[in-house]
Design an enzyme around this catalytic site. Structure first.
Site, PDB file in Angstrom:
ATOM      1  N   ASP A 123       0.818  -1.213   0.000  1.00  0.00           N
ATOM      2  CA  ASP A 123       0.000   0.000   0.000  1.00  0.00           C
ATOM      3  C   ASP A 123       0.852   1.263   0.000  1.00  0.00           C
ATOM      4  O   ASP A 123       2.014   1.258   0.417  1.00  0.00           O
ATOM      5  CB  ASP A 123      -0.889   0.041   1.256  1.00  0.00           C
ATOM      6  CG  ASP A 123      -2.069  -0.908   1.166  1.00  0.00           C
ATOM      7  OD1 ASP A 123      -2.074  -1.788   0.283  1.00  0.00           O
ATOM      8  OD2 ASP A 123      -2.991  -0.774   1.999  1.00  0.00           O
ATOM      9  N   ASP A 124       0.218   2.350  -0.442  1.00  0.00           N
ATOM     10  CA  ASP A 124       0.698   3.740  -0.289  1.00  0.00           C
ATOM     11  C   ASP A 124       1.775   4.191  -1.271  1.00  0.00           C
ATOM     12  O   ASP A 124       2.263   5.309  -1.176  1.00  0.00           O
ATOM     13  CB  ASP A 124       1.199   4.031   1.147  1.00  0.00           C
ATOM     14  CG  ASP A 124       0.094   3.918   2.184  1.00  0.00           C
ATOM     15  OD1 ASP A 124      -1.050   3.607   1.805  1.00  0.00           O
ATOM     16  OD2 ASP A 124       0.377   4.131   3.373  1.00  0.00           O
TER      17      ASP A 124
ATOM     18  N   HIS B 114      -5.504   9.873  -0.205  1.00  0.00           N
ATOM     19  CA  HIS B 114      -5.186   9.170   1.047  1.00  0.00           C
ATOM     20  C   HIS B 114      -5.201  10.139   2.232  1.00  0.00           C
ATOM     21  O   HIS B 114      -4.455   9.990   3.199  1.00  0.00           O
ATOM     22  CB  HIS B 114      -3.830   8.470   0.948  1.00  0.00           C
ATOM     23  CG  HIS B 114      -3.652   7.312   1.889  1.00  0.00           C
ATOM     24  ND1 HIS B 114      -3.501   7.469   3.244  1.00  0.00           N
ATOM     25  CD2 HIS B 114      -3.615   5.982   1.677  1.00  0.00           C
ATOM     26  CE1 HIS B 114      -3.350   6.290   3.809  1.00  0.00           C
ATOM     27  NE2 HIS B 114      -3.417   5.361   2.878  1.00  0.00           N
TER      28      HIS B 114
ATOM     29  N   HIS C  83      -6.070   2.913  -4.242  1.00  0.00           N
ATOM     30  CA  HIS C  83      -5.988   3.171  -2.798  1.00  0.00           C
ATOM     31  C   HIS C  83      -6.341   4.637  -2.520  1.00  0.00           C
ATOM     32  O   HIS C  83      -5.750   5.270  -1.660  1.00  0.00           O
ATOM     33  CB  HIS C  83      -4.578   2.829  -2.302  1.00  0.00           C
ATOM     34  CG  HIS C  83      -4.430   2.722  -0.817  1.00  0.00           C
ATOM     35  ND1 HIS C  83      -5.363   2.118   0.000  1.00  0.00           N
ATOM     36  CD2 HIS C  83      -3.448   3.139   0.029  1.00  0.00           C
ATOM     37  CE1 HIS C  83      -4.946   2.186   1.255  1.00  0.00           C
ATOM     38  NE2 HIS C  83      -3.800   2.807   1.313  1.00  0.00           N
TER      39      HIS C  83
ATOM     40  N   HIS D 243       3.785  -2.186   3.089  1.00  0.00           N
ATOM     41  CA  HIS D 243       3.823  -0.851   2.481  1.00  0.00           C
ATOM     42  C   HIS D 243       5.171  -0.662   1.782  1.00  0.00           C
ATOM     43  O   HIS D 243       6.214  -0.853   2.425  1.00  0.00           O
ATOM     44  CB  HIS D 243       3.660   0.227   3.562  1.00  0.00           C
ATOM     45  CG  HIS D 243       2.329   0.188   4.243  1.00  0.00           C
ATOM     46  ND1 HIS D 243       2.025  -0.731   5.223  1.00  0.00           N
ATOM     47  CD2 HIS D 243       1.221   0.942   4.071  1.00  0.00           C
ATOM     48  CE1 HIS D 243       0.786  -0.529   5.634  1.00  0.00           C
ATOM     49  NE2 HIS D 243       0.269   0.482   4.954  1.00  0.00           N
TER      50      HIS D 243
HETATM   51 ZN   LIG Z   1      -2.739   3.364   3.005  1.00  0.00          ZN
END
Ligand SMILES: [Zn+2]
Length: 219
Positions: free
Chosen positions: A40-41, A94, A90, A185
């Protein structure tokens, strides 16, 4: 990043595993030794290191990217695709305010990021992971409108929270079983080092690391 949510008292700030408002896929029921590893991210400057490791172990993964990050690092995003991995949505920003957005605002974020993903990958984007893993009725509404599948996890590494690499690795290894979805991540050198140790363990245990399309397909 889920910790940010502890201070929030808005309605609907539930853990993603409860899948209270939306049906959330957080594992695959299977006896087959397959695992979905998700990052993620990103993309970030650490993404190429993650990609190099995945390549070394012939592993495929899914990267739940932030729209803004895709715009910042299009080259890395293209590398993800070129190496046979998948991109997932995602959100665009964010932002920590995501849980307070209207359904319309959320829908816009999802559509914007999906458009970026589809432009980069040349494929349709099916998957969404909500920022902070949080679901609420507005997110549910937006998801329904966009037709995205919500992907959670059942192996949370806490790689953005725990400092000690060995602790992170042990947390993951302890929970590994067929049909697991691992949350990592691609945002730090620490996670790269955890991955470096995790991949040989998974290989030794004869697990296949698959992208979501393959992972979710019937055995
Ligand atoms: Zn995230």
């Amino acid at each position: 990043m889920g910790l940010l949510w502890l201070g929030f008292t808005a309605w609907g700030a539930f853990d993603i595993r409860l899948g209270y408002f939306i049906s959330v896929i957080y594992k695959k029921k299977t006896k087959c030794k397959k695992i979905a590893i998700t990052f993620d991210d990103g993309p970030t400057e650490y993404t190429p290191e993650v990609l190099a490791l995945l390549k070394q172990y012939n592993a495929k993964a899914t990267f739940f990217c932030i729209g803004k990050q895709l715009e910042k690092h299009p080259v890395y995003a293209k590398q993800i695709i070129a190496q046979g991995h998948q991109l997932g949505n995602h959100s665009y920003s964010h932002t920590s305010k995501f849980g307070f957005f209207s359904a319309k605002q959320i829908e816009e974020e999802l559509k914007k990021t999906t458009a970026i993903i589809e432009k980069i990958s040349g494929n349709k984007n099916y998957y969404f992971r909500p920022p902070f893993g949080v679901t609420n009725p507005h997110i549910a509404q937006a998801v329904k409108k966009t037709g995205l599948k919500v992907i959670g996890w059942n192996i949370r590494s806490l790689d953005t929270v725990i400092e000690d690499e060995t602790k992170i690795l042990n947390r993951i290894v302890k929970k590994i079983k067929p049909g697991g979805i691992i949350l990592l991540h691609d945002t730090s050198e620490k996670t790269v080092r955890v991955l470096e140790q995790l991949l040989p363990i998974l290989q030794e245990q004869k697990y296949q690391l698959q992208d979501l399309d393959k992972f979710l397909a019937d055995d």
